[in-house]
Design a protein around this motif. Structure first.
Motif, PDB file in Angstrom:
ATOM      1  N   ILE B  39       0.838  -1.208   0.000  1.00  0.00           N
ATOM      2  CA  ILE B  39       0.000   0.000   0.000  1.00  0.00           C
ATOM      3  C   ILE B  39       0.870   1.254   0.000  1.00  0.00           C
ATOM      4  O   ILE B  39       0.625   2.173  -0.766  1.00  0.00           O
ATOM      5  CB  ILE B  39      -0.954   0.005   1.228  1.00  0.00           C
ATOM      6  CG1 ILE B  39      -1.857  -1.234   1.220  1.00  0.00           C
ATOM      7  CG2 ILE B  39      -1.808   1.276   1.255  1.00  0.00           C
ATOM      8  CD1 ILE B  39      -2.705  -1.407   2.470  1.00  0.00           C
ATOM      9  N   THR B  79      -4.499  -2.170   7.507  1.00  0.00           N
ATOM     10  CA  THR B  79      -5.011  -1.505   6.293  1.00  0.00           C
ATOM     11  C   THR B  79      -5.400  -0.065   6.619  1.00  0.00           C
ATOM     12  O   THR B  79      -5.027   0.862   5.887  1.00  0.00           O
ATOM     13  CB  THR B  79      -6.254  -2.265   5.754  1.00  0.00           C
ATOM     14  OG1 THR B  79      -5.915  -3.639   5.615  1.00  0.00           O
ATOM     15  CG2 THR B  79      -6.715  -1.713   4.426  1.00  0.00           C
ATOM     16  N   LEU B  83      -3.660   3.282   4.994  1.00  0.00           N
ATOM     17  CA  LEU B  83      -4.442   4.242   4.201  1.00  0.00           C
ATOM     18  C   LEU B  83      -4.450   5.620   4.869  1.00  0.00           C
ATOM     19  O   LEU B  83      -4.344   6.646   4.197  1.00  0.00           O
ATOM     20  CB  LEU B  83      -5.875   3.740   4.009  1.00  0.00           C
ATOM     21  CG  LEU B  83      -6.017   2.458   3.165  1.00  0.00           C
ATOM     22  CD1 LEU B  83      -7.473   2.021   3.103  1.00  0.00           C
ATOM     23  CD2 LEU B  83      -5.477   2.665   1.751  1.00  0.00           C
ATOM     24  N   LYS B  87      -3.158   9.222   3.423  1.00  0.00           N
ATOM     25  CA  LYS B  87      -4.036  10.407   3.411  1.00  0.00           C
ATOM     26  C   LYS B  87      -3.351  11.584   4.103  1.00  0.00           C
ATOM     27  O   LYS B  87      -3.395  12.714   3.634  1.00  0.00           O
ATOM     28  CB  LYS B  87      -5.349  10.089   4.133  1.00  0.00           C
ATOM     29  CG  LYS B  87      -6.298   9.279   3.279  1.00  0.00           C
ATOM     30  CD  LYS B  87      -7.755   9.676   3.539  1.00  0.00           C
ATOM     31  CE  LYS B  87      -8.661   9.091   2.475  1.00  0.00           C
ATOM     32  NZ  LYS B  87      -8.900   7.657   2.608  1.00  0.00           N
ATOM     33  N   ASP B  97      -4.500  12.413  -3.799  1.00  0.00           N
ATOM     34  CA  ASP B  97      -4.064  11.026  -3.575  1.00  0.00           C
ATOM     35  C   ASP B  97      -3.361  10.468  -4.825  1.00  0.00           C
ATOM     36  O   ASP B  97      -2.385   9.742  -4.726  1.00  0.00           O
ATOM     37  CB  ASP B  97      -5.264  10.138  -3.230  1.00  0.00           C
ATOM     38  CG  ASP B  97      -5.883  10.540  -1.899  1.00  0.00           C
ATOM     39  OD1 ASP B  97      -5.248  11.315  -1.165  1.00  0.00           O
ATOM     40  OD2 ASP B  97      -7.002  10.087  -1.612  1.00  0.00           O
ATOM     41  N   GLN B 101       0.484   9.025  -5.244  1.00  0.00           N
ATOM     42  CA  GLN B 101       0.825   7.718  -5.825  1.00  0.00           C
ATOM     43  C   GLN B 101       1.892   7.874  -6.902  1.00  0.00           C
ATOM     44  O   GLN B 101       2.843   7.104  -6.955  1.00  0.00           O
ATOM     45  CB  GLN B 101      -0.432   7.081  -6.443  1.00  0.00           C
ATOM     46  CG  GLN B 101      -1.378   6.473  -5.435  1.00  0.00           C
ATOM     47  CD  GLN B 101      -0.804   5.231  -4.759  1.00  0.00           C
ATOM     48  OE1 GLN B 101      -0.101   4.459  -5.392  1.00  0.00           O
ATOM     49  NE2 GLN B 101      -1.074   5.068  -3.483  1.00  0.00           N
ATOM     50  N   PRO B 131      -8.911   1.942  -8.434  1.00  0.00           N
ATOM     51  CA  PRO B 131      -9.527   2.545  -7.247  1.00  0.00           C
ATOM     52  C   PRO B 131      -9.039   1.796  -5.992  1.00  0.00           C
ATOM     53  O   PRO B 131      -8.647   0.628  -6.083  1.00  0.00           O
ATOM     54  CB  PRO B 131     -11.029   2.320  -7.455  1.00  0.00           C
ATOM     55  CG  PRO B 131     -11.198   1.935  -8.869  1.00  0.00           C
ATOM     56  CD  PRO B 131      -9.908   1.353  -9.339  1.00  0.00           C
ATOM     57  N   GLU B 132      -9.122   2.479  -4.853  1.00  0.00           N
ATOM     58  CA  GLU B 132      -8.544   1.964  -3.600  1.00  0.00           C
ATOM     59  C   GLU B 132      -8.974   0.517  -3.285  1.00  0.00           C
ATOM     60  O   GLU B 132      -8.144  -0.330  -2.966  1.00  0.00           O
ATOM     61  CB  GLU B 132      -8.977   2.880  -2.461  1.00  0.00           C
ATOM     62  CG  GLU B 132      -8.142   2.757  -1.220  1.00  0.00           C
ATOM     63  CD  GLU B 132      -8.471   3.879  -0.271  1.00  0.00           C
ATOM     64  OE1 GLU B 132      -9.473   3.776   0.439  1.00  0.00           O
ATOM     65  OE2 GLU B 132      -7.730   4.885  -0.270  1.00  0.00           O
ATOM     66  N   LYS B 133     -10.283   0.255  -3.377  1.00  0.00           N
ATOM     67  CA  LYS B 133     -10.790  -1.068  -3.016  1.00  0.00           C
ATOM     68  C   LYS B 133     -10.261  -2.152  -3.966  1.00  0.00           C
ATOM     69  O   LYS B 133      -9.835  -3.216  -3.536  1.00  0.00           O
ATOM     70  CB  LYS B 133     -12.331  -1.034  -3.035  1.00  0.00           C
ATOM     71  CG  LYS B 133     -13.038  -2.154  -2.315  1.00  0.00           C
ATOM     72  CD  LYS B 133     -12.938  -2.002  -0.807  1.00  0.00           C
ATOM     73  CE  LYS B 133     -13.880  -2.877  -0.038  1.00  0.00           C
ATOM     74  NZ  LYS B 133     -15.036  -2.242   0.488  1.00  0.00           N
ATOM     75  N   LYS B 135      -7.550  -2.042  -5.662  1.00  0.00           N
ATOM     76  CA  LYS B 135      -6.125  -2.198  -5.396  1.00  0.00           C
ATOM     77  C   LYS B 135      -5.904  -3.186  -4.244  1.00  0.00           C
ATOM     78  O   LYS B 135      -5.089  -4.102  -4.329  1.00  0.00           O
ATOM     79  CB  LYS B 135      -5.581  -0.808  -5.009  1.00  0.00           C
ATOM     80  CG  LYS B 135      -4.126  -0.599  -5.293  1.00  0.00           C
ATOM     81  CD  LYS B 135      -3.696   0.779  -4.839  1.00  0.00           C
ATOM     82  CE  LYS B 135      -4.313   1.871  -5.677  1.00  0.00           C
ATOM     83  NZ  LYS B 135      -3.904   3.221  -5.241  1.00  0.00           N
ATOM     84  N   LEU B 136      -6.665  -2.972  -3.164  1.00  0.00           N
ATOM     85  CA  LEU B 136      -6.544  -3.850  -1.995  1.00  0.00           C
ATOM     86  C   LEU B 136      -6.897  -5.290  -2.357  1.00  0.00           C
ATOM     87  O   LEU B 136      -6.187  -6.224  -1.997  1.00  0.00           O
ATOM     88  CB  LEU B 136      -7.479  -3.371  -0.879  1.00  0.00           C
ATOM     89  CG  LEU B 136      -7.051  -2.140  -0.091  1.00  0.00           C
ATOM     90  CD1 LEU B 136      -8.186  -1.674   0.813  1.00  0.00           C
ATOM     91  CD2 LEU B 136      -5.817  -2.433   0.754  1.00  0.00           C
TER      92      LEU B 136
END
Lengths: 171, 179
Positions: B39, B79, B83, B87, B97, B101, B131-133, B135-136
């Protein structure tokens, strides 16, 4: 023939259709050949060996054990009595001053708190806390709007400004 | 390996917490590190976040009621910590954001703890577009080899939604790498 039409002799495994989408996605997402499995990240040598010690150092330390004062007890009582008297007078003087309240906080400190805290407040959250009746336009706008600007805006965006005129009796 | 319930109970007792905490750190340090590293990308940042994660676990273990598995609770903390770290970094630098990256990936080339070649650099760029989700989900499924049910418990998303997210992520990454 009609009687055969209404009788389906075939069955599917239990929850077949419920699981179908998931199984299809599993097949579609089978390991892609172009995506490498090795990402290229590495860690300093022996990094993981020293990790526990590093974390341990940052944990709150245990309170030291209390050692009995034994024969010094009577001196301790005397010292405590004197300290209590001194603290009493300091306390009386201290209480004479005003208590620190919300009004004593600088606006800049409050703004800094809201800016730097990760509260993720959105307009909906604010609306749930503050009722619409309590909100003034100045609460959400940093620069005030003059009457001339409001009239100019309405003039440019409303077809017939006369229609906006109303009497309080109409409510 | 010590049973999870036993470990939790030892962590919640003063007399056994220190020894149990050492076992906990030893058991999960590598898995949590790689989860965080994917992350935040940079080793030093991953180290900071990992240590904070363990400190939070230690300080809050008394509140752990066993309603979820210990590892999924720790992954959730890790997590969130990672995150939140990103932020705060973007806020501190007053950048978005996405820009953060880009900078993190830009820094990889000079990072002594990144030995990836051009393909691996491209892979990180491809992951950054998700998108963040997604990616996870991609990282947890593809690299960490979690089962969907486990990811579901950690991220609080249904298995069906996770499968769809993973499929989309794979397609986007493949398309990015083929370009």
């Amino acid at each position: 023939m009609e009687e055969f039409k209404n009788k389906n002799p075939f069955k599917t495994p239990e929850r077949y259709f419920e699981n179908f989408n998931g199984q299809l996605l599993d097949k579609l997402s089978e390991e892609p050949s172009v995506v490498p499995k090795n990402e290229g990240f590495k860690v300093p040598e022996n990094y993981f060996d020293g990790l526990y010690a590093n974390v341990r150092q940052k944990l709150p330390r245990e309170q030291p054990k209390v050692i009995s004062l034994g024969s010094y007890r009577k001196y301790w009582y005397a010292a405590a009595s004197i300290a209590a008297i001194v603290l009493f007078f300091i306390g009386v003087k201290w209480n004479a001053t005003d208590e620190i309240g919300f009004d004593d906080l600088a606006i800049s400190d409050i703004e800094a708190y809201f800016n730097e805290s990760d509260m993720d407040l959105n307009t909906l959250d604010i609306a749930e806390i503050v009722s619409f009746e309590d909100l003034e336009i100045d609460d959400v706008m940093t620069t005030s709007i003059g009457e001339d600007q409001i009239l100019e805006y309405l003039d440019n965006h409303v077809d017939n400004i006369e229609e906006l005129r109303y009497d309080t009796d109409e409510y | 390996m010590i049973a999870e319930e036993t470990l939790v109970s030892q962590l919640q007792q003063k007399s056994t917490e220190a020894a149990a905490f050492e076992i906990l750190v030893d058991t999960y340090k590598e898995r949590l590190y790689w989860h965080i590293r994917r992350i935040v990308l940079n080793h030093d940042d991953a180290d900071d976040v990992l240590q904070n994660t363990f400190i939070k676990v230690f300080n809050n273990i008394s509140k752990f009621k066993g309603e979820s598995k210990l590892y999924s609770w720790m992954y959730r903390i890790a997590t969130n910590e990672a995150l939140t770290f990103l932020k705060k970094a973007s806020k501190r630098m007053s950048i978005s954001d996405g820009e953060l990256q880009d900078r993190l990936i830009g820094n990889l080339e000079a990072d002594p703890y990144f030995e990836g070649d051009e393909i691996q650099l491209q892979l990180q760029k491809a992951i950054a577009t998700l998108p963040e989700k997604q990616k996870l989900v991609f990282n947890m499924k593809y690299f960490e080899e979690f089962k969907y049910e486990e990811i579901s418990e950690i991220l609080g998303t249904s298995v069906g939604a996770l499968k769809a997210s993973y499929h989309l992520a794979i397609k986007k990454i493949e398309a990015f790498l083929k370009d």
